[in-house]
Design a protein around this motif. Structure first.
Motif, PDB file in Angstrom:
ATOM      1  N   ILE A  85       1.281   9.061  -7.927  1.00  0.00           N
ATOM      2  CA  ILE A  85       0.278   9.188  -6.854  1.00  0.00           C
ATOM      3  C   ILE A  85       0.761  10.091  -5.730  1.00  0.00           C
ATOM      4  O   ILE A  85       0.003  10.932  -5.224  1.00  0.00           O
ATOM      5  N   PRO A  86       2.036  10.012  -5.280  1.00  0.00           N
ATOM      6  CA  PRO A  86       2.497  10.935  -4.219  1.00  0.00           C
ATOM      7  C   PRO A  86       2.387  12.408  -4.623  1.00  0.00           C
ATOM      8  O   PRO A  86       2.049  13.249  -3.782  1.00  0.00           O
ATOM      9  N   LEU A  87       2.671  12.704  -5.932  1.00  0.00           N
ATOM     10  CA  LEU A  87       2.533  14.103  -6.365  1.00  0.00           C
ATOM     11  C   LEU A  87       1.075  14.551  -6.338  1.00  0.00           C
ATOM     12  O   LEU A  87       0.768  15.683  -5.977  1.00  0.00           O
ATOM     13  N   SER A 103      -0.251  17.569  -4.041  1.00  0.00           N
ATOM     14  CA  SER A 103      -0.983  18.724  -4.586  1.00  0.00           C
ATOM     15  C   SER A 103      -2.353  18.870  -3.938  1.00  0.00           C
ATOM     16  O   SER A 103      -2.823  19.984  -3.687  1.00  0.00           O
ATOM     17  N   MET A 104      -2.993  17.747  -3.640  1.00  0.00           N
ATOM     18  CA  MET A 104      -4.296  17.825  -2.958  1.00  0.00           C
ATOM     19  C   MET A 104      -4.135  18.331  -1.529  1.00  0.00           C
ATOM     20  O   MET A 104      -4.987  19.049  -1.008  1.00  0.00           O
ATOM     21  N   ALA A 105      -3.024  17.946  -0.895  1.00  0.00           N
ATOM     22  CA  ALA A 105      -2.803  18.403   0.482  1.00  0.00           C
ATOM     23  C   ALA A 105      -2.604  19.907   0.554  1.00  0.00           C
ATOM     24  O   ALA A 105      -2.877  20.538   1.584  1.00  0.00           O
ATOM     25  N   ASP A 152      -5.018  12.081   0.469  1.00  0.00           N
ATOM     26  CA  ASP A 152      -3.850  12.523   1.237  1.00  0.00           C
ATOM     27  C   ASP A 152      -3.979  12.161   2.709  1.00  0.00           C
ATOM     28  O   ASP A 152      -3.381  12.797   3.570  1.00  0.00           O
ATOM     29  N   THR A 153      -4.812  11.175   3.029  1.00  0.00           N
ATOM     30  CA  THR A 153      -5.001  10.741   4.412  1.00  0.00           C
ATOM     31  C   THR A 153      -5.004   9.231   4.478  1.00  0.00           C
ATOM     32  O   THR A 153      -5.367   8.550   3.506  1.00  0.00           O
ATOM     33  N   ASN A 154      -4.602   8.707   5.597  1.00  0.00           N
ATOM     34  CA  ASN A 154      -4.625   7.269   5.826  1.00  0.00           C
ATOM     35  C   ASN A 154      -5.747   6.855   6.759  1.00  0.00           C
ATOM     36  O   ASN A 154      -5.787   5.707   7.211  1.00  0.00           O
TER      37      ASN A 154
END
Length: 579
Positions: A193-195, A199-201, A224-226
């Motif tokens: 999930i972090p990758l 990549s989306m960021a 990619d946002t909280n």
């Protein structure tokens, strides 16, 4: 002469507004054309930016589809055709420890190869119920949790996404066999999930931009946002788009009190919706900046136009105003005025010409004044010479008659009066005499006439003491008395009356000569006054016209003679002279 100008809404425009309007007439079409071109360029660039962002979303989702489908294809190949997988899942008990260990090592190597084939794979594990063990890419571990097995086993592969989101893990899970209730083994490919978030960021690179992978039916989101408020707004918006069955596009929505541009695309094969959002101010920031600069340049241009116009106004209007005011002063008679200009430009030439003109006008006025004075003096001499012989003939005939009648006393008085009379009029050295001497000369004339008309009574008024020495033009009173005899008293039947009065009204000397001829009416007086004022400028120089012309030459148009019907019923001639 007033300066030429045009009016706007009834108001006269001065030079400064005219200059500004002239510049704006040129500037506004240019700025309008620039604005149209700027708008066209902005729209074109904006569309290109939006298309580029939409293309990035499509490219990323297509790349993700390709990668996931490749992983799924490899996964299927392993579980359907690899002997080691089938052997470990079907006959583990028939193998000795060595063969079992070798099989597990080969499976681990194959899983490691599969893991290394994609950067998105975090880990791979395979669960063999017959072994009661789970093989990881790097270890031989305990079994997969039952809840994960139930979730993966319960998914309908024909209609739903290949992903399973459980325990905050994104899994590509697959059972073998795919049908039936007896499971030989289950393989899980866990994606990082972090990758995916990283990549989306990197998709946009815009500040405050973000991306979300959303599976709305299964209620899971990877982004990619909280920011939960933005995530919830996007989920609500995606639900609305799915109801409208739109697979991709772009929209503009408000989130968290800001406007965002949203690019989205749905993947049927993955069962996902990729949403990329960018703050409108960031996406179109450069264009907004260009527009702001355009308006700044426009305002600066208008300011420069005003400053430049005001500069021209100072360079042109102020010298022009000085010139106009100076011309007005010259018109009022100030011929001593001279203009100076500190700049060596066209106005210096104009001011020099103005100074030359004023100097020349002063010279011409002096010459004209001198010429007019000499002309008036010559005309007075001419008028005086016309008066001299006027009375001579009648006086000589009267003297001849008295001699024939042997009236010695009357002839003596006549000769005395004639001597005084002609001695007075032949003095050519003086143009002006005292009022007292002018009155004595008139009495001498009246004495001669009284010998001709003994029935005419003459009344002489007293001269005010302050007026006795007043200087008046010679021969202004005797012609009026002569006119009274010739045109009035000679026609009177019965006793005649002649009144001569002198008065002072403030700074005005009034002399009246009135008779009782009685044959005049207002129409005749009006006609006489009209002739008096018209013939006085036409050159007639006899009688009253002679006197009126001389007085106006001497004192101006406001003075001279006025005719009216007197109290005695005859003609009253009023002579007005300034003191």
């Amino acid at each position: 002469m007033k300066p030429v100008s045009f009016n706007l809404f009834g108001q006269r425009l001065t030079i400064l507004p005219k200059i500004i309007i002239s510049f704006l007439v040129v500037l506004i079409p240019i700025q309008t054309l620039s604005l149209v071109m700027n708008r066209s360029s902005v729209n074109k660039v904006q569309n290109e930016i939006l298309q580029s962002s939409a293309s990035n979303v499509h490219f990323y989702l297509s790349s993700l589809e390709t990668e996931i489908n490749r992983i799924l294809r490899l996964e299927r190949e392993y579980i359907s055709s690899d002997g080691d997988f089938l052997k470990a899942g079907v006959i583990p008990d028939s193998m000795d420890d060595y063969e079992r260990g070798q099989t597990i090592l080969r499976i681990e190597n194959k899983l490691s190869i599969l893991k290394s084939s994609s950067p998105y794979i975090k880990d791979i594990r395979i669960y063999f119920p017959s072994l009661g063990r789970t093989i990881w890419t790097t270890s031989f571990s305990s079994t997969i949790p039952d809840d994960e097995i139930r979730v993966i086993a319960g998914k309908d592969k024909r209609t739903q996404s290949p992903f399973t989101f459980v325990n905050n893990r994104l899994i590509l899970g697959m059972l073998y066999p795919t049908t039936g209730n007896d499971m030989m083994f289950m393989i899980e490919v866990e994606l990082s999930i972090p990758l995916l978030q990283q990549s989306m960021a990197q998709m946009s690179g815009k500040k405050n931009a973000g991306s979300i992978l959303l599976n709305e039916p299964e209620q899971w989101v990877i982004g990619d946002t909280n920011d939960e408020s933005i995530t919830q707004s996007i989920r609500q918006w995606v639900s609305g788009q799915q109801k409208r069955q739109t697979a991709s596009g772009m929209d503009r929505i408000e989130m968290d009190h800001k406007m965002y541009l949203i690019y989205y695309e749905q993947s049927e094969s993955l069962g996902l919706t990729l949403v990329h959002y960018v703050p409108e101010a960031e996406a179109l920031g450069v264009l907004k900046q260009y527009q702001s600069w355009y308006w700044v340049i426009t305002l600066v241009s208008i300011l420069i136009v005003y400053i430049f116009s005001y500069g021209i106004f100072l360079l042109i209007h102020k010298p022009m105003r000085r010139l106009v005011n100076s011309l007005a002063q010259v018109g009022e008679g100030n011929l001593e005025l001279r203009l100076q200009h500190r700049y060596n430009d066209e106005f210096q030439d104009v001011f020099q010409q103005f100074n030359t003109m004023v100097s020349r006008i002063g010279t011409l006025i002096g010459e004209v004044s001198e010429q007019q004075t000499r002309s008036q003096h010559a005309e007075l001499k001419q008028l005086q010479s016309q008066i001299n012989p006027h009375f001579l003939y009648n006086s000589l005939f009267i003297l001849l008659t008295l001699i024939r009648q042997e009236d010695k006393d009357s002839a003596e008085r006549l000769v005395l009066h004639m001597g005084n009379y002609f001695r007075y009029i032949t003095r050519t050295g003086e143009d002006e005499v005292s009022l007292e001497n002018e009155m004595m000369h008139t009495q001498a004339y009246a004495g001669i006439q009284s010998l001709r008309f003994p029935d005419i009574q003459i009344r002489w008024g007293e001269i005010p003491e302050a007026c006795r020495t007043v200087r008046v033009p010679r021969l202004i009173l005797q012609p009026l008395v002569e006119n009274a005899y010739l045109h009035g008293l000679e026609k009177v039947e019965g006793p005649g009356l002649l009144l001569i009065e002198v008065e002072q009204h403030e700074k005005l000397l009034i002399i009246r000569v009135e008779d009782n001829s009685g044959h005049l009416n207002p129409e005749m007086i009006e006609e006489l006054n009209h002739r008096l004022h018209t013939t006085a400028h036409s050159g007639e120089t006899t009688g009253m016209f002679n006197v009126h012309r001389r007085l106006q030459l001497r004192y101006g148009q406001a003075y001279g003679l006025e005719l009216a019907i007197g109290h005695a019923g005859g003609l009253c001639v009023t002579l007005r002279i300034p003191l």
